[in-house]
Each structure stands twice: as structure tokens, then as C-alpha cells.
Design an enzyme around this catalytic site. Structure first.
Site, PDB file in Angstrom:
ATOM      1  N   ASP A   1      20.605  39.264  20.429  1.00 30.87           N
ATOM      2  CA  ASP A   1      20.195  40.457  19.686  1.00 30.87           C
ATOM      3  C   ASP A   1      21.420  40.975  18.924  1.00 30.87           C
ATOM      4  OD1 ASP A   1      17.717  42.800  20.199  1.00 30.87           O
ATOM      5  OD2 ASP A   1      19.526  43.327  19.067  1.00 30.87           O
ATOM      6  N   ILE A   2      21.216  41.306  17.683  1.00 34.90           N
ATOM      7  CA  ILE A   2      22.338  41.711  16.828  1.00 34.90           C
ATOM      8  C   ILE A   2      22.859  43.109  17.202  1.00 34.90           C
ATOM      9  CG2 ILE A   2      21.040  42.775  14.922  1.00 34.90           C
ATOM     10  CD1 ILE A   2      22.794  40.925  13.068  1.00 34.90           C
TER      11      ILE A   2
ATOM     12  N   HIS B   1       8.718  38.769  20.671  1.00 35.56           N
ATOM     13  CA  HIS B   1      10.053  38.469  21.192  1.00 35.56           C
ATOM     14  C   HIS B   1      10.211  39.099  22.566  1.00 35.56           C
ATOM     15  CE1 HIS B   1      10.232  42.023  18.595  1.00 35.56           C
ATOM     16  NE2 HIS B   1      11.201  42.505  19.381  1.00 35.56           N
TER      17      HIS B   1
ATOM     18  N   HIS C   1      12.783  40.403  25.285  1.00 33.00           N
ATOM     19  CA  HIS C   1      14.169  40.855  25.463  1.00 33.00           C
ATOM     20  C   HIS C   1      14.656  40.410  26.837  1.00 33.00           C
ATOM     21  CE1 HIS C   1      14.340  43.910  22.119  1.00 33.00           C
ATOM     22  NE2 HIS C   1      13.039  43.939  22.309  1.00 33.00           N
TER      23      HIS C   1
END
Ligand code: AMP
Length: 132
Positions: free
Chosen positions: A29-30, A93, A95
Site C-alpha cells: 500500500d502506498i 483488495h 488489506h
């Protein structure tokens, strides 16, 4: 219009990849909640996880498990927390977040902003442990 994650799959925008199979991709994750925060996605673009076919959903979970095992070898933590939100990016998505207590899964917390170099180094370290 393709999702930002489809653009990552197609190589149109960069990502710090952790693992890839024919059907799934994992990348950092960015803007992580914690160091090692990773997203596992299906390559087939489906917004809502519970619209996925059963076999694809099971495959995504099995893939996420292998990715989580790799993350926990690199990032010290009690365990890897798992969550699905999907309010920001309309492409399923999962996490995967290294956690030590329940507050570490609080998505209202300020996110981190690691440098590209830090993310690249971390992704490289986690990649080495994937599927071992
Ligand atoms: P949500 O849709 O609410 O589950 O959140 C989407 C997540 O995707 C957030 O944690 C973002 O930081 C992350 N994200 C958005 N764009 C990118 C990107 N280009 N690369 C990696 N992570 C991203």
C-alpha cells in the site's frame, strides 16, 4: 475506465510488487497504516469482494495467506490483520496489515508516507520470503 489497480496489473503505473500469480497480485500500500501494509487483489476487476465467484474468492484468500506468511517473516508483529474496505478504490483488495493491537487496524488513523526507496527495499525483502 480501468481501475488504478488494473493499471498496476497492466504495468501502466508502478507498484512495489510482493507476489504475482496468474490470477492475483500483491503489492505494498502506498500510504500504509503500518510498515508492511500490503494489498492482495484479483487481476479480474470486480468492485465488491462478495460479487466474486466462490473459487476466485477462495483463491484470493489462499494467496493472501501466502503473502501474509512472507510479511510476518520481515516485519515484527503479533500477527497479520486482514480487512476489506473498498470505499476508495472500486477494485477488490484485501488489506494485510502487521498488527500488535486492535488499534493498529483503525483505518481512521493518519496513514504513513514512506519514501519510494523505503517501499522498494521492503518489497524486495518480503518477496524473498514469498511461497517459501
Ligand atoms: P480502500 O478502497 O478504502 O480499501 O482503500 C484503498 C487503499 O489503496 C488505500 O489504503 C490506499 O492507500 C491504497 N492505494 C491507492 N492507490 C494506490 C497505489 N497506486 N498503490 C498502492 N496503494 C494504493
Amino acid at each position: 475506465m480501468p481501475s488504478i489497480f488494473t493499471k498496476i496489473i497492466q504495468g501502466e503505473i508502478p507498484a512495489h510488487k510482493i507476489a504475482e500469480t496468474e490470477d492475483f497480485l500483491a503489492f505494498l500500500d502506498i500510504n500504509p497504516l503500518a510498515k508492511g501494509h500490503t494489498l492482495a487483489i484479483p487481476k479480474k476487476e470486480i468492485d465488491y469482494i462478495f460479487d466474486m465467484e466462490d473459487d476466485q474468492l477462495a483463491g484470493l484468500m489462499a494467496f493472501a495467506k501466502q503473502v501474509a506468511k512472507a510479511i510476518e517473516k520481515v516485519v515484527p508483529c503479533e500477527r497479520i490483520g486482514i480487512s476489506v474496505i473498498g470505499l476508495e478504490v472500486p477494485h477488490t483488495h484485501v488489506h494485510l496489515i502487521p498488527i500488535n493491537d486492535i488499534g493498529d487496524m483503525n483505518f481512521s488513523k493518519p496513514k504513513l508516507s514512506p519514501s519510494m526507496e523505503e517501499l522498494a527495499e521492503l518489497a524486495g525483502a518480503i518477496r524473498k520470503h514469498y511461497a517459501k
